[in-house]
Design a protein around this motif. Structure first.
Motif, short mmCIF file in Angstrom:
data_model
loop_
_atom_site.label_atom_id
_atom_site.label_comp_id
_atom_site.label_asym_id
_atom_site.label_seq_id
_atom_site.Cartn_x
_atom_site.Cartn_y
_atom_site.Cartn_z
N LYS A 13 -29.67 3.46 29.58
CA LYS A 13 -30.97 3.23 30.35
C LYS A 13 -31.54 4.64 30.95
O LYS A 13 -32.64 4.82 30.81
CB LYS A 13 -30.85 2.10 31.25
CG LYS A 13 -30.88 0.62 30.72
CD LYS A 13 -30.90 -0.23 31.65
CE LYS A 13 -30.83 -1.52 30.74
NZ LYS A 13 -30.96 -2.83 31.87
N ILE A 16 -32.67 6.78 28.15
CA ILE A 16 -33.96 6.42 27.72
C ILE A 16 -35.28 6.88 28.83
O ILE A 16 -36.13 7.42 28.58
CB ILE A 16 -33.88 5.03 27.31
CG1 ILE A 16 -33.06 4.80 26.28
CG2 ILE A 16 -35.55 4.59 27.02
CD1 ILE A 16 -33.01 3.21 25.91
N SER A 17 -34.91 6.80 29.99
CA SER A 17 -35.97 6.94 30.95
C SER A 17 -36.11 8.45 31.09
O SER A 17 -37.10 8.84 31.56
CB SER A 17 -35.70 6.44 32.47
OG SER A 17 -34.44 7.00 32.98
N LYS A 20 -39.46 11.40 26.95
CA LYS A 20 -40.97 11.07 27.01
C LYS A 20 -41.33 10.03 25.91
O LYS A 20 -42.34 9.39 25.96
CB LYS A 20 -41.41 12.17 27.01
CG LYS A 20 -41.58 13.05 28.05
CD LYS A 20 -42.55 14.26 28.16
CE LYS A 20 -42.29 14.93 29.32
NZ LYS A 20 -42.60 16.33 29.49
N ASN A 22 -39.46 7.13 25.19
CA ASN A 22 -38.90 5.84 25.13
C ASN A 22 -38.02 5.56 24.10
O ASN A 22 -37.72 4.38 23.49
CB ASN A 22 -39.95 4.81 25.31
CG ASN A 22 -40.41 4.57 26.79
OD1 ASN A 22 -39.91 5.06 27.89
ND2 ASN A 22 -41.90 4.06 26.93
N TYR A 56 -35.94 -4.19 23.81
CA TYR A 56 -35.58 -2.83 23.06
C TYR A 56 -35.50 -3.16 21.55
O TYR A 56 -35.37 -4.47 21.26
CB TYR A 56 -34.15 -2.73 23.71
CG TYR A 56 -34.09 -2.29 25.21
CD1 TYR A 56 -34.16 -0.89 25.06
CD2 TYR A 56 -33.63 -3.19 26.02
CE1 TYR A 56 -34.08 -0.36 26.91
CE2 TYR A 56 -33.80 -2.66 27.21
CZ TYR A 56 -33.83 -1.47 27.82
OH TYR A 56 -33.85 -0.97 28.96
N TYR A 71 -35.05 2.12 20.83
CA TYR A 71 -36.27 2.21 21.59
C TYR A 71 -36.59 1.37 22.63
O TYR A 71 -36.10 0.02 22.59
CB TYR A 71 -37.31 2.02 20.25
CG TYR A 71 -37.31 2.75 18.99
CD1 TYR A 71 -38.03 3.83 19.07
CD2 TYR A 71 -36.30 2.49 18.08
CE1 TYR A 71 -38.24 4.60 17.85
CE2 TYR A 71 -36.43 3.34 17.26
CZ TYR A 71 -37.29 4.53 16.90
OH TYR A 71 -36.98 5.31 15.83
N LYS A 72 -37.20 1.62 23.71
CA LYS A 72 -37.85 0.81 24.92
C LYS A 72 -39.05 0.50 24.29
O LYS A 72 -40.10 1.38 24.10
CB LYS A 72 -37.72 1.52 26.27
CG LYS A 72 -38.34 0.64 27.18
CD LYS A 72 -37.54 -0.35 27.70
CE LYS A 72 -37.93 -0.97 28.91
NZ LYS A 72 -37.72 -2.41 29.10
N GLU A 74 -42.88 -0.97 24.24
CA GLU A 74 -43.73 -1.26 25.30
C GLU A 74 -44.96 -1.84 24.42
O GLU A 74 -45.53 -2.75 24.71
CB GLU A 74 -44.20 -0.48 26.16
CG GLU A 74 -43.07 -0.32 27.21
CD GLU A 74 -43.34 0.78 28.42
OE1 GLU A 74 -44.66 0.70 28.65
OE2 GLU A 74 -42.50 1.40 29.01
#
Length: 152
Positions: A13, A16-17, A20, A22, A56, A71-72, A74
């Motif tokens: 995590k 991922i953060s 840029k 995600n 995810y 992949y996060k 959104e």
């Protein structure tokens, strides 16, 4: 005492953060070596902690050390997050499935802890005890209506 699964999850995590996009690309074997664990432990973390319910998406490539892209999510194809959530809920959902979605939204800071607690209380089996048929369908409708009200 922190379990290795929790440590691996937090590590991924943070990776991922720090990006840029995600998205992060990892090598299963390298990550296993980093944490001195079996590659199956990495698989366990990925399949239980990085699910679509939790926001995810994972692409896995076999061979060459087991490259994995995480992949996060959104937005997918310019689709608003609320639409993705509504699609995931579908026509019916279990309490556990609903809780996973609620927890993922709270972790992503899309809903508050208070909203999370309220949503969990209105979809639990005790609250819906008088509904004997189609309980999961009613639960899905409650969640969808609530998410629309919160997110729009």
């Amino acid at each position: 005492m922190i379990r290795i699964s929790d440590t691996i999850e937090q590590f991924i995590k943070e990776m991922i953060s720090d990006t840029k996009k995600n998205m992060v690309e990892i090598q299963r074997n390298e990550l296993a070596n980093h944490f001195c664990c079996a590659p199956s432990q990495i698989n366990y973390v990925l399949t239980t902690r990085f699910t679509t319910e939790k926001g995810y998406y994972i692409e896995s490539k076999r061979g060459g050390g087991g490259c994995i892209k995480i992949y996060k999510v959104e937005y997918v194809e310019n689709k608003p997050l609320v639409d993705i959530i509504l699609d995931k809920i579908g026509g019916n959902i279990t309490y556990d499935g609903g809780v996973k979605i609620i927890d993922a939204l709270m972790e992503a800071e899309i809903i508050t802890c208070r909203e999370s607690n309220i949503l969990k209380s209105v979809i639990n089996d005790r609250t819906l005890a008088s509904i004997t048929n189609n309980r999961n369908k009613v639960r899905a409708e409650i969640l969808k209506s609530s998410f629309i009200a919160i997110m729009l």
